[in-house]
Write an enzyme that holds these catalytic residues in place. Structure first.
Site, PDB file in Angstrom:
ATOM      1  N   ASP A  18       0.848  -1.224  -0.195  1.00  0.00           N
ATOM      2  CA  ASP A  18      -0.086   0.175   0.123  1.00  0.00           C
ATOM      3  C   ASP A  18       0.780   1.366   0.137  1.00  0.00           C
ATOM      4  O   ASP A  18       2.005   1.131  -0.455  1.00  0.00           O
ATOM      5  CB  ASP A  18      -0.929  -0.037   1.196  1.00  0.00           C
ATOM      6  CG  ASP A  18      -2.381   0.477   0.604  1.00  0.00           C
ATOM      7  OD1 ASP A  18      -2.471   1.742   0.492  1.00  0.00           O
ATOM      8  OD2 ASP A  18      -3.247  -0.222   1.049  1.00  0.00           O
ATOM      9  N   HIS A  54      -4.194   6.217   2.386  1.00  0.00           N
ATOM     10  CA  HIS A  54      -4.698   5.004   2.116  1.00  0.00           C
ATOM     11  C   HIS A  54      -4.147   3.587   2.849  1.00  0.00           C
ATOM     12  O   HIS A  54      -5.207   2.967   3.307  1.00  0.00           O
ATOM     13  CB  HIS A  54      -4.570   4.697   0.641  1.00  0.00           C
ATOM     14  CG  HIS A  54      -5.165   3.734  -0.123  1.00  0.00           C
ATOM     15  ND1 HIS A  54      -4.770   2.373  -0.031  1.00  0.00           N
ATOM     16  CD2 HIS A  54      -6.380   3.592  -0.849  1.00  0.00           C
ATOM     17  CE1 HIS A  54      -5.668   1.673  -0.838  1.00  0.00           C
ATOM     18  NE2 HIS A  54      -6.773   2.376  -1.321  1.00  0.00           N
ATOM     19  N   SER A  84     -11.019  -1.009  -2.105  1.00  0.00           N
ATOM     20  CA  SER A  84      -9.652  -1.155  -1.349  1.00  0.00           C
ATOM     21  C   SER A  84     -10.055  -1.287   0.047  1.00  0.00           C
ATOM     22  O   SER A  84      -9.166  -1.827   0.938  1.00  0.00           O
ATOM     23  CB  SER A  84      -9.267   0.499  -1.324  1.00  0.00           C
ATOM     24  OG  SER A  84      -8.241   0.442  -2.654  1.00  0.00           O
TER      25      SER A  84
END
Length: 728
Positions: free
Chosen positions: A151, A209, A519
């Site tokens: 990530d 994220h 995600s």
């Protein structure tokens, strides 16, 4: 100029950074640049063994390089060398040099490096995971398991990654976290960065994220978590006692294949149990798909890989990450709503959402869009969603606007998003957006107000499928039902590394954020897989996947089917086997297991050449060792078949992981136009891990039946083992 750019959810396009200690990575156009970065897939050296040194392998890789590079010392010519995810290397080459390398004996494939996108508190309660009295009591919380995430990095200081009460990592852990400026602990046990070579700087998350996905999978309990005061409660990941390792392979522009492979390489070598991948690209043949190839290597080592299905829905055939050896996860809503009610001047009330819940906004003039010619000072602006919602709001706020209404697109159905806005705002669904457009166009003096009602739980129906969740059938392998499963992926509240919302809001509330995308759904399943692995360390990745799929639910408590974004019954190409049901996954009764050789037989049946199978499986002459099987004959926990065939007969083998002495009877649910039978109709087991094979026979009139769905269930006193069936 129109300021409302198309909203991309969390599907951010990312790009790699440079490492000063390696050759400069070059991702420019090969038509305009002298060099580009390539991934070169090669056979291992003759008689290679795992105890060979890195230098031995590097010398082998040098033998494939053009003459000018083969002897370059002391600076190595490689950006990366690989030995776990693949045998091969990443290197900068001209187009002519790439052609030279392709012709070398022992080279299997040369890929130009490609950019892939990211597919981006209440969730545990919604999934019946509670510290006292819920499924966590019987399941455990992932103790001893390690989740590796590929990530954007992680916020090392976030409270979700504290290690109070955590055990030391298991002895198999071989990873590292060697940075002077930040420290790992017993929770976050590993951290590495890969941008055009392994970096010396820590993988600090500058995007959010990675912090969000990591805490979703395995964040610790944090009381009083909220987004700007909304959704207040105790935050926790799915496996709060699992360990985490972060492999930073993405920035705000995207994730390059060479970096992704390096992250997978490191995760495999470090000894993780689960790899969580919230990114993916377009559908590709498996021998050209970096994630499919790397995850096959992980599967061979017993590592479970959970991947996002993609954010390209509701279009059919829009999936990412289609390989049958990974879990492909779609996204659904939860029963929570952060209400922002729009009241129009005609009295109509329209229920939208916003994570920012300020004082109510009084009735003000309502205008459509913002094109530079309208005075929006003191007005509410209704916007089509094109770009970042927060950036749209900031532009309206800077122009003097008092509020914002985001209008759901025609294809978004009833999906709404609760974003941490910078001004009073509401996101309304597609039908309500149409009503607002009509009102503005038909009224001489349109007005609107927004009433903020806080957070409501128990909203029905829930879950429903998010409109953006990518749909099947798979392009690469249509007769493997994908996605495999759906899980929470809309308005997920999880850890965040920096402030959100208006600057005047108290800092303490800004450590969590609400975002949406597949995600977000993939790390939910990564955490659930970690719980299963912790309790059943001997289960294969296929067995864990089977437990997740066969225990999923497809109907609500009222016995009505799960709905899609248009509130129509959702088909299996939308929900896969159904919605994950953590309370059942630990004791599925029976599992459908698949070994490496059966995957090879499946690949042969798909028509892959020997060299292409070798690229995927890392085995030379693999095709000589077994037979071909059709896609539908893979021992998968679902069945998909093309309607044009008119009939099918497939065998499946189940392994008893329940009571040693147990009996299961078949329950067939198919529409009347499909004749279905299963033989035998009863399975009796006398010991644990005993295997039984059965045959499923289906027939239909191919001139009349173009689509049909149903299931078979093996039912005992303690378990229901459901496998969906799709004729398409």
């Amino acid at each position: 100029m129109d300021i409302c750019f198309r909203h991309l959810l969390t599907s951010l396009i990312l790009i790699g950074l440079f490492s000063p200690t390696t050759p400069t990575i070059n991702h420019g156009s090969c038509e305009t640049s002298s060099q580009c970065t390539y991934i070169v897939r090669v056979r291992p050296p003759p008689n290679f063994s795992s105890d060979k040194s890195p230098m031995y392998l590097e010398n082998w890789y040098r033998s494939f390089l053009p003459p000018r590079m083969a002897t370059s010392k002391p600076q190595p010519p490689f950006i990366y060398t690989y030995r776990e995810a693949i045998f091969g290397f990443a290197v900068n080459l001209t187009k002519d040099e790439a052609e030279y390398v392709k012709k070398k004996d022992g080279v299997l494939m040369v890929y130009q490096d490609e950019l892939l996108p990211l597919l981006t508190t209440h969730t545990p309660d919604f999934l019946v995971l509670r510290p006292h009295g819920g499924a966590w009591n019987s399941l455990g919380m992932g103790e001893g398991s390690i989740i590796g995430l590929l990530d954007t990095g992680i916020d090392f200081k976030h409270t979700s990654f504290d290690d109070d009460g955590m055990n030391s990592p298991p002895t198999q852990w071989r990873g590292s976290c060697n940075f002077a400026s930040v420290k790992c602990n017993k929770k976050l046990i590993g951290a590495r960065s890969f941008f055009g070579g392994e970096g010396s700087e820590p993988p600090v998350d500058k995007i959010g994220h990675g912090t969000h996905t990591a805490s979703t999978a395995a964040g610790r309990f944090v009381e009083g978590a909220s987004v700007l005061g909304s959704g207040n409660g105790t935050a926790a990941g799915m496996a709060p006692h699992s360990h985490l390792a972060m492999y930073q392979v993405c920035t705000e522009w995207g994730c390059y294949g060479s970096d992704i492979l390096a992250g997978m390489e490191a995760a495999i070598a470090d000894g993780v149990h689960i790899i969580s991948i919230s990114l993916g690209g377009r559908s590709l043949p498996f021998h050209e798909d970096i994630i499919a190839i790397g995850s096959f290597s992980a599967m061979k080592k017993g590592i479970f890989v959970s991947c996002s299905a993609g954010n390209s829905g509701p279009t059919p055939k829009s999936l990412s990450n289609e390989a049958p050896w990974v879990l492909t996860v779609g996204a659904s809503t939860m029963d929570r709503q952060m209400e922002a009610i729009v009241e129009l001047g005609n009295g109509h009330l329209l229920a939208g959402e916003s994570a920012y819940q300020p004082s109510n906004l009084a009735s003000l003039p309502l205008v459509y869009e913002l094109d530079g010619t309208k005075n929006v000072t003191g007005r509410v602006v209704a916007c089509e969603i094109q770009g970042s919602e927060v950036e749209i709001g900031q532009t309206i706020k800077d122009a003097g606007g008092a509020g914002m209404i985001l209008l759901g697109s025609d294809d978004s159905g009833h999906t709404t998003f609760a974003t941490a806005h910078v001004l009073p705002a509401s996101y309304v669904n597609s039908p309500d957006a149409a009503a607002i457009r009509h009102y503005i166009n038909s009224s001489n003096n349109p007005t609107a107000s927004i009433v903020f009602n806080g957070t409501s739980l128990g909203i029905t129906p829930a879950p429903i499928v998010a409109y953006f969740s990518s749909r099947g059938p798979s392009t690469t392998s249509p007769c493997i039902l994908k996605p495999d499963i759906i899980g929470p992926g809309v308005n997920v509240i999880a850890a965040w590394p920096f402030k959100v919302g208006p600057t005047k809001v108290d800092d303490q509330d800004r450590i969590f954020n609400s975002i949406s995308g597949t995600s977000m759904s993939a790390p939910h399943l990564s955490g659930i897989a970690a719980i299963i692995k912790s309790a059943h360390p001997d289960w294969s990745p296929a067995a864990i996947k089977s437990a997740i799929m066969t225990t999923a639910y497809v109907i609500y408590d009222n016995k009505k089917p799960i709905l899609d974004e248009k509130l129509n019954p959702a088909g299996h190409f939308t929900i896969g086997a159904g919605h994950v049901n953590p309370s059942k996954v630990m004791n599925p009764g029976l599992v459908y297991d698949i070994d490496e050789q059966q995957y090879i037989s499946y690949l042969r049946g798909l028509g892959y050449k020997d060299s292409e199978v070798e690229i995927i499986t890392h085995q030379k002459d693999a095709c000589k060792k077994g037979r071909k099987i059709a896609q539908a004959d893979l021992n998968y926990p679902s069945i998909a078949v093309m309607a044009s065939s008119g009939k099918i007969e497939v065998n499946r083998t189940v392994t008893n992981v329940g009571d040693a002495r147990s009996s299961y009877k078949i329950d067939i649910e198919m529409p009347k136009e499909v004749k279905a039978s299963v033989s035998p109709m009863e399975l009796q087991f006398t010991k644990a891990k005993e295997k039984k094979t059965f045959t499923v026979s289906l027939s239909w009139d191919k001139s009349k039946t173009k689509h049909a769905e149903g299931s078979i269930k093996w039912v005992s006193g303690k378990a229901v083992v459901r496998s969906p069936i799709v004729i398409f």
